[in-house]
Design a protein around this motif. Structure first.
Motif, PDB file in Angstrom:
ATOM      1  N   TYR A 258     151.021  72.156  45.864  1.00  0.00           N
ATOM      2  CA  TYR A 258     150.518  73.535  45.880  1.00  0.00           C
ATOM      3  C   TYR A 258     151.428  74.428  46.718  1.00  0.00           C
ATOM      4  N   ILE A 259     151.789  73.980  47.925  1.00  0.00           N
ATOM      5  CA  ILE A 259     152.646  74.775  48.799  1.00  0.00           C
ATOM      6  C   ILE A 259     154.015  74.978  48.162  1.00  0.00           C
ATOM      7  N   PHE A 260     154.530  73.943  47.509  1.00  0.00           N
ATOM      8  CA  PHE A 260     155.813  74.077  46.818  1.00  0.00           C
ATOM      9  C   PHE A 260     155.725  75.165  45.743  1.00  0.00           C
ATOM     10  N   ALA A 261     154.637  75.155  44.973  1.00  0.00           N
ATOM     11  CA  ALA A 261     154.475  76.158  43.915  1.00  0.00           C
ATOM     12  C   ALA A 261     154.450  77.561  44.486  1.00  0.00           C
ATOM     13  N   LYS A 262     153.668  77.764  45.535  1.00  0.00           N
ATOM     14  CA  LYS A 262     153.557  79.091  46.121  1.00  0.00           C
ATOM     15  C   LYS A 262     154.863  79.534  46.764  1.00  0.00           C
ATOM     16  N   SER A 263     155.631  78.592  47.324  1.00  0.00           N
ATOM     17  CA  SER A 263     156.897  78.936  47.968  1.00  0.00           C
ATOM     18  C   SER A 263     157.955  79.361  46.968  1.00  0.00           C
ATOM     19  N   HIS A 264     157.843  78.900  45.732  1.00  0.00           N
ATOM     20  CA  HIS A 264     158.872  79.174  44.737  1.00  0.00           C
ATOM     21  C   HIS A 264     158.365  79.987  43.551  1.00  0.00           C
ATOM     22  N   GLY A 265     157.209  80.585  43.700  1.00  0.00           N
ATOM     23  CA  GLY A 265     156.713  81.474  42.659  1.00  0.00           C
ATOM     24  C   GLY A 265     156.399  80.793  41.354  1.00  0.00           C
ATOM     25  N   LEU A 266     155.971  79.524  41.413  1.00  0.00           N
ATOM     26  CA  LEU A 266     155.705  78.770  40.193  1.00  0.00           C
ATOM     27  C   LEU A 266     154.232  78.837  39.802  1.00  0.00           C
ATOM     28  N   PRO A 267     153.949  78.877  38.514  1.00  0.00           N
ATOM     29  CA  PRO A 267     152.539  78.835  38.081  1.00  0.00           C
ATOM     30  C   PRO A 267     151.940  77.477  38.403  1.00  0.00           C
ATOM     31  N   ILE A 268     150.660  77.469  38.758  1.00  0.00           N
ATOM     32  CA  ILE A 268     150.020  76.222  39.183  1.00  0.00           C
ATOM     33  C   ILE A 268     148.669  76.047  38.504  1.00  0.00           C
ATOM     34  N   LEU A 269     148.449  74.829  38.024  1.00  0.00           N
ATOM     35  CA  LEU A 269     147.187  74.432  37.402  1.00  0.00           C
ATOM     36  C   LEU A 269     146.494  73.438  38.316  1.00  0.00           C
ATOM     37  N   SER A 270     145.267  73.724  38.695  1.00  0.00           N
ATOM     38  CA  SER A 270     144.473  72.809  39.513  1.00  0.00           C
ATOM     39  C   SER A 270     143.569  71.988  38.589  1.00  0.00           C
ATOM     40  N   ILE A 271     143.625  70.660  38.754  1.00  0.00           N
ATOM     41  CA  ILE A 271     142.727  69.761  38.015  1.00  0.00           C
ATOM     42  C   ILE A 271     142.021  68.871  39.024  1.00  0.00           C
ATOM     43  N   ASP A 272     140.736  69.067  39.226  1.00  0.00           N
ATOM     44  CA  ASP A 272     139.984  68.238  40.164  1.00  0.00           C
ATOM     45  C   ASP A 272     138.496  68.451  39.943  1.00  0.00           C
ATOM     46  N   ASN A 273     137.686  67.800  40.739  1.00  0.00           N
ATOM     47  CA  ASN A 273     136.243  68.027  40.693  1.00  0.00           C
ATOM     48  C   ASN A 273     135.759  68.833  41.894  1.00  0.00           C
ATOM     49  N   GLN A 274     136.568  68.881  42.957  1.00  0.00           N
ATOM     50  CA  GLN A 274     136.133  69.510  44.206  1.00  0.00           C
ATOM     51  C   GLN A 274     135.817  70.999  44.056  1.00  0.00           C
ATOM     52  N   HIS A 275     136.542  71.690  43.195  1.00  0.00           N
ATOM     53  CA  HIS A 275     136.361  73.141  43.109  1.00  0.00           C
ATOM     54  C   HIS A 275     135.037  73.562  42.479  1.00  0.00           C
TER      55      HIS A 275
ATOM     56  N   VAL B 176     137.323  73.575  50.674  1.00  0.00           N
ATOM     57  CA  VAL B 176     137.818  73.588  49.294  1.00  0.00           C
ATOM     58  C   VAL B 176     138.438  74.945  48.963  1.00  0.00           C
ATOM     59  N   LYS B 177     137.770  76.009  49.370  1.00  0.00           N
ATOM     60  CA  LYS B 177     138.257  77.360  49.076  1.00  0.00           C
ATOM     61  C   LYS B 177     139.602  77.615  49.721  1.00  0.00           C
ATOM     62  N   ALA B 178     139.801  77.061  50.919  1.00  0.00           N
ATOM     63  CA  ALA B 178     141.039  77.318  51.662  1.00  0.00           C
ATOM     64  C   ALA B 178     142.196  76.447  51.196  1.00  0.00           C
ATOM     65  N   LYS B 179     141.908  75.319  50.569  1.00  0.00           N
ATOM     66  CA  LYS B 179     142.981  74.360  50.278  1.00  0.00           C
ATOM     67  C   LYS B 179     143.889  74.781  49.131  1.00  0.00           C
ATOM     68  N   LEU B 180     143.327  75.220  48.005  1.00  0.00           N
ATOM     69  CA  LEU B 180     144.158  75.598  46.855  1.00  0.00           C
ATOM     70  C   LEU B 180     143.743  76.962  46.304  1.00  0.00           C
ATOM     71  N   PRO B 181     143.859  78.026  47.109  1.00  0.00           N
ATOM     72  CA  PRO B 181     143.437  79.342  46.608  1.00  0.00           C
ATOM     73  C   PRO B 181     144.466  79.949  45.649  1.00  0.00           C
ATOM     74  N   TYR B 182     143.977  80.795  44.756  1.00  0.00           N
ATOM     75  CA  TYR B 182     144.829  81.608  43.878  1.00  0.00           C
ATOM     76  C   TYR B 182     145.723  80.774  42.959  1.00  0.00           C
ATOM     77  N   CYS B 183     145.200  79.685  42.438  1.00  0.00           N
ATOM     78  CA  CYS B 183     145.913  78.992  41.357  1.00  0.00           C
ATOM     79  C   CYS B 183     145.792  79.823  40.085  1.00  0.00           C
ATOM     80  N   ASP B 184     146.690  79.609  39.151  1.00  0.00           N
ATOM     81  CA  ASP B 184     146.657  80.379  37.906  1.00  0.00           C
ATOM     82  C   ASP B 184     145.498  79.956  37.009  1.00  0.00           C
ATOM     83  N   HIS B 185     145.187  78.658  37.018  1.00  0.00           N
ATOM     84  CA  HIS B 185     144.051  78.152  36.249  1.00  0.00           C
ATOM     85  C   HIS B 185     143.424  76.985  37.003  1.00  0.00           C
ATOM     86  N   TYR B 186     142.114  76.810  36.788  1.00  0.00           N
ATOM     87  CA  TYR B 186     141.378  75.699  37.396  1.00  0.00           C
ATOM     88  C   TYR B 186     140.650  74.936  36.298  1.00  0.00           C
ATOM     89  N   ILE B 187     140.903  73.639  36.221  1.00  0.00           N
ATOM     90  CA  ILE B 187     140.118  72.746  35.370  1.00  0.00           C
ATOM     91  C   ILE B 187     139.241  71.908  36.292  1.00  0.00           C
TER      92      ILE B 187
END
Length: 601
Positions: free
Chosen positions: A344-361, A387-398
């Protein structure tokens, strides 16, 4: 396609860069439409070179004239292939184009870049290969001969604003066939003249017309939490899908999950460094991750933090090596995170789109009933905040799971719920009716719970126990070591399942219609929520601890739970597959690599 059939519109300030872009396009036979600038000098230069350019000059474009300009283009050409927005700058928090002719960047005749670009979408979609080129920055004639270039954005905060705008702009075109490219003037130290900057812009503009269709193979960074095996088994399913689609994937993972994924993939597929386009490839990269400590089946927060702090120096050294050696130079195009912070941090550092896949959200993006919170409101709020603080502002959440609460209205556009993500062995299993089961399956990964064995012995029923790391038989108890197929076979023939509140096993048990006796790990609200829904839906029992009488009562009610479970059917991961494929296709259309350290080198 002949270049003469390509129609390009340049919108900007009337700067010399636009003249150079028009010159280079005209030289290639492109029909160039220009707003406001007469281009006499460019036309004369091309005539002197024996070229009769196809140039059409419209009135200066603004919000009052844009509809008329669009109508004229549609009437004469019926399409627009290329839109080039030149000289976009940040003004009062918005990225705008200055439309005043040759009056510099201080003039106040601006319009919003996104608004005008969206107005051209119908024309651009009439082209089989259209694109928009956004040019950010301005020129300084520091050297009149070399025409040196400098960037508009001089500080970190404006670069962040630029990245955010690019991301927002691209999202507005995500459901179209229009390719979006961005150029920031002065960001390439090897490009020091107006001619070279124009050449870079023209090259991007013509790429869709001079090269084969873009490969569907993507470079994907996949981050997987290594604590417990649930994330790893879920990631294995998604990774199999990505290999089937012939992507190149680097997986960053820690702890036991690294060994599991490495054994399942490394010997079956090529490495990313040597794979060709259209050939599936995967690297399993080991990093250092967090671990959880338990005492008597209770999550010990202090011990977990202390253990992590002791390992921190080694974690940082190893993870930074993975960051640079394995990822930065590889330039991934998209990131998938299964609740993993590294990716997640790598994606945000380099402006990459990110998809979250988990059950926690589910706890943060869905409406959780009050009854599910009231047993421990503090634990609920703490877990939700985490949970809210760990992966905020992903492009999509599954979000995956056997229960499906309603999604918050604010999150519906970017969130989708899918049924349990099931490994192939579960999909292939042939379960017995639970009433005809041969044993009870017990899964217990914490060795600190000393009361479990004696309670199961008193229970008297045959129990097959996994997770403790022993292989022996003691009376009615049979202890088994890890075996994926053996575990699935025992699950499919079980009367019911006795375990904690972890979602992976619960998902599999529900999908195979096995009644469940759940004892969530104390201090882990995620497991409490899973067990609450399990009992609410009539699939089993939510208990604070394993007690003999409660266990016997549950066993006697197996037929009741089996009846409730008979209405549950999984979809063989089809919704997951369709969603991941759709999201990655969107990501592929708007890939931009942004290196925040580039100008510090």
């Amino acid at each position: 396609m002949e270049m003469s059939l390509i129609v390009a519109l340049i919108i900007g300030t009337g700067h010399e860069l636009e003249d150079e872009i028009a010159y280079q396009l005209g030289k290639k036979g492109i029909c160039v439409l220009f707003c406001g600038n007469k281009l006499e000098g460019v036309i004369k230069t091309l005539n002197d070179e024996g070229i009769e350019p196809k140039f059409i000059v419209f009135d200066t474009i603004d919000l009052k004239t844009i509809d008329r300009v669009i109508g004229q283009i549609n009437e004469q050409f019926g399409k627009l292939d290329i839109l080039i927005n030149v000289g976009i700058l940040l003004d009062n928090g918005q990225f705008k184009i200055n439309i005043m002719l040759r009056q510099g960047f201080e003039a106040k005749g601006f319009f919003d870049t996104l608004t005008v670009s969206q107005a051209f979408i119908p024309l651009l979609q009439k082209s089989p290969s259209s694109c928009v080129i956004n040019v950010y920055g301005k020129m300084n004639d520091q050297n009149s001969r070399l025409k040196s270039l400098t960037g508009l954005f001089q500080d970190c905060s404006s670069k962040i604003a630029l990245h955010q705008f690019i991301d927002h702009f691209n999202k507005q075109f995500s459901n179209t066939n229009i390719k979006i490219n961005s150029v920031t003037i002065g960001d390439d130290k090897n490009v020091q003249t107006i001619q070279k900057e124009a050449n870079r812009i023209v090259h991007l503009a013509l790429l869709p017309f001079v090269q084969p269709a873009k490969s569907k193979t993507m470079r994907i960074l996949y981050g997987v939490v290594g604590e417990g095996m649930g994330h790893a088994t879920r990631a294995k399913v998604v990774l199999e899908m990505l290999m089937m689609e012939q992507h190149h994937v680097k997986v960053v993972v820690s702890n036991r999950a690294y060994k599991f994924l490495d054994e399942n993939f490394s010997n079956r597929f090529s490495r990313c460094a040597t794979a060709r386009e259209g050939e599936a490839a995967i690297d399993i990269v080991e990093i250092e991750g967090l671990t959880m400590q338990y005492v008597n089946n209770v999550f010990d927060e202090k011990a977990s933090v202390l253990h992590t702090m002791q390992r921190m120096p080694n974690m940082l050294q190893k993870n930074m090596g993975a960051y640079y050696q394995n990822l930065v130079f590889w330039k991934p195009q998209a990131v998938i995170s299964d609740f993993d912070s590294f990716a997640y941090i790598f994606a945000k550092s380099h402006g990459l789109p990110i998809l979250s896949i988990d059950n926690q959200h589910v706890v943060e993006r869905c409406l959780i009933p009050d009854e599910a919170r009231e047993s421990n409101p503090k634990a609920f709020n703490t877990y939700k905040g985490f949970v809210k603080a760990k992966l905020p502002y992903c492009d999509h959440y599954i979000i995956t799971g056997f229960f499906t609460p309603e999604i918050h209205n604010n999150y519906k556009a970017k969130t989708i719920l899918v049924p349990p993500i099931l490994r192939q062995a579960i999909l292939d299993a042939k379960p017995l009716p639970s009433e005809h089961g041969e044993h009870f399956l017990v899964y217990q990964s914490s060795k600190s719970d000393t009361s479990l064995i004696s309670t199961l012995q008193a229970f008297g029923e045959k129990c097959i126990i996994y997770g403790i790391g022993r292989e022996e038989k003691i009376g009615n108890l049979e202890f088994k070591g890890f075996s994926e197929q053996g575990f699935v076979d025992d699950l499919a023939r079980a009367k019911g399942v006795i375990a904690n509140g972890g979602l992976s096993l619960m998902n599999e048990a529900v999908s195979l219609q096995r009644p469940f006796f759940s004892v969530p790990v104390e201090n882990q609200y995620e497991q409490v929520l899973n067990a609450w829904y399990l009992q609410k839906l009539g699939y089993g029992v939510f208990a604070d601890k394993i007690e003999l009488q409660a266990l016997r009562d549950w066993a006697q009610n197996i037929p009741k739970y089996a009846k409730a479970l008979s209405d549950y059917h999984h979809d063989s991961n089809m919704q997951l597959y369709k969603t991941v494929k759709r999201v990655l296709e969107e990501f592929n259309r708007r890939f931009i690599w942004w290196d925040p350290l580039k100008n510090l080198k």
